[in-house]
Write a protein that holds these residues in place. Structure first.
Motif, mmCIF file in Angstrom:
data_model
loop_
_atom_site.group_PDB
_atom_site.id
_atom_site.type_symbol
_atom_site.label_atom_id
_atom_site.label_comp_id
_atom_site.label_asym_id
_atom_site.label_seq_id
_atom_site.Cartn_x
_atom_site.Cartn_y
_atom_site.Cartn_z
ATOM 1 N N LEU A 71 12.221 -19.656 126.234
ATOM 2 C CA LEU A 71 11.550 -18.664 127.194
ATOM 3 C C LEU A 71 13.000 -17.727 127.628
ATOM 4 O O LEU A 71 13.679 -18.701 128.063
ATOM 5 C CB LEU A 71 10.865 -19.271 128.278
ATOM 6 N N PHE A 72 12.748 -16.689 127.582
ATOM 7 C CA PHE A 72 13.938 -15.883 128.027
ATOM 8 C C PHE A 72 13.386 -14.980 129.318
ATOM 9 O O PHE A 72 12.573 -14.070 128.973
ATOM 10 C CB PHE A 72 14.371 -14.676 127.239
ATOM 11 N N ASP A 73 13.815 -15.212 130.397
ATOM 12 C CA ASP A 73 13.298 -14.565 131.751
ATOM 13 C C ASP A 73 14.577 -13.460 131.927
ATOM 14 O O ASP A 73 15.595 -13.759 132.627
ATOM 15 C CB ASP A 73 13.459 -15.343 132.925
ATOM 16 N N GLU A 74 14.044 -12.165 131.559
ATOM 17 C CA GLU A 74 15.070 -11.045 131.826
ATOM 18 C C GLU A 74 16.400 -11.206 131.509
ATOM 19 O O GLU A 74 17.402 -11.213 132.420
ATOM 20 C CB GLU A 74 14.944 -10.631 133.114
ATOM 21 N N PRO A 75 16.748 -11.769 130.305
ATOM 22 C CA PRO A 75 18.207 -12.272 130.019
ATOM 23 C C PRO A 75 19.497 -11.640 130.139
ATOM 24 O O PRO A 75 20.453 -11.773 130.272
ATOM 25 C CB PRO A 75 17.937 -12.844 128.394
ATOM 26 N N THR A 76 19.023 -10.029 130.222
ATOM 27 C CA THR A 76 20.120 -8.984 130.221
ATOM 28 C C THR A 76 20.281 -8.348 131.588
ATOM 29 O O THR A 76 21.203 -7.619 131.686
ATOM 30 C CB THR A 76 20.067 -8.224 128.992
#
Length: 259
Positions: free
Chosen positions: A170-175
């Protein structure tokens, strides 16, 4: 790989997720987009019980995530211990990296396998070095997070997530916490993982990633999934709300580039 039925989440009187039903297939890349406050990050955090649902069912690879809460609405100690398997199978990459500042890059990546999965130190370190090579940071293994750029810290966080050999990341707004020129460092790794068949659920404002890499795009608003489909279907909808959202996102991206 993930099956959600009737998921609801309330914070006091505020309903943040409203009857979410969702399936994520093995090897699928799903991007979740939508305005701030739509419930995107809360949905992501409920998938691995970092946030405890008010009600609803969550299955990972057909196994049900059983949870009970105490009077404060938090997981009981017994539930927390029983959900160790979930932490192993569903890894998460956070917006603010969440690396341990007092541990080296190598120790950050090996901590999970050693503590949760009881992997011997030498085995965990050998695997961590390979993963750090994968994300282009093999020369940084003895550095501390404070000595790394934001893009490098996020790549360490991705290596840490991969070290658990998860079935889903799961990526939570990684950038979103990165300077514009560093965004590509992280997106390049995510594209590589997608091509390798990793199951990924990504909350993002990177519309090019959502459009070009995702198998499916979900649009959330007011705690509900209001649109869902292949990227071309969602982005080409003759929909006033989507057009308004895209104009706002484009404007925010332009401002980030200027600043």
């Amino acid at each position: 790989m993930i099956h959600i039925r009737g998921l609801n989440k309330q914070f006091h009187e505020k309903k943040v997720l409203d009857q979410i039903n969702l399936e994520i297939r093995e090897g699928e890349v799903v991007s979740i987009i939508g305005p701030s406050g739509a419930g995107k990050s809360t949905l992501l955090r409920c998938m691995n019980l970092l946030e405890v649902p008010t009600s609803g069912e969550i299955y990972v690879d057909t196994r049900k995530a059983e949870y009970k809460t105490n009077a404060r609405g938090r997981l009981t100690l017994q539930s927390y211990m029983k959900l160790t398997w979930l932490r192993s199978e569903v890894s998460m990459v956070f917006q603010q990296f969440n690396l341990w500042p007092n541990k080296t890059v190598l120790d950050n990546v090996t901590e999970g396998p050693r503590i949760v999965k009881k992997v011997p130190r030498k085995e965990a370190e050998a695997k961590a070095i390979k993963l750090l090579e994968k994300v282009g940071l093999q020369e940084k293994i003895n550095e501390y997070p404070a000595n790394l750029s934001g893009g490098q810290q996020q790549r360490v966080a991705i290596a840490r997530a991969l070290a658990m050999e998860p079935k889903v990341i799961l990526f939570d707004e990684p950038t979103s916490a990165l300077d514009p020129e560093l965004v590509h460092e992280v997106l390049d790794i995510m594209v590589k993982l997608a091509k390798e068949g990793m199951t990924m659920v990504v909350v993002t404002h990177e519309m090019n990633f959502a459009r070009n890499v995702s198998d499916r795009v979900l649009f959330m608003e007011d705690g509900q999934i209001t649109m869902s489909g292949k990227p071309d279907e969602v982005f080409h909808l003759k929909n006033a709300r989507m057009n308004q959202f895209m104009r706002k996102i484009t404007h925010e991206v332009e401002l980030r580039g200027v600043n």
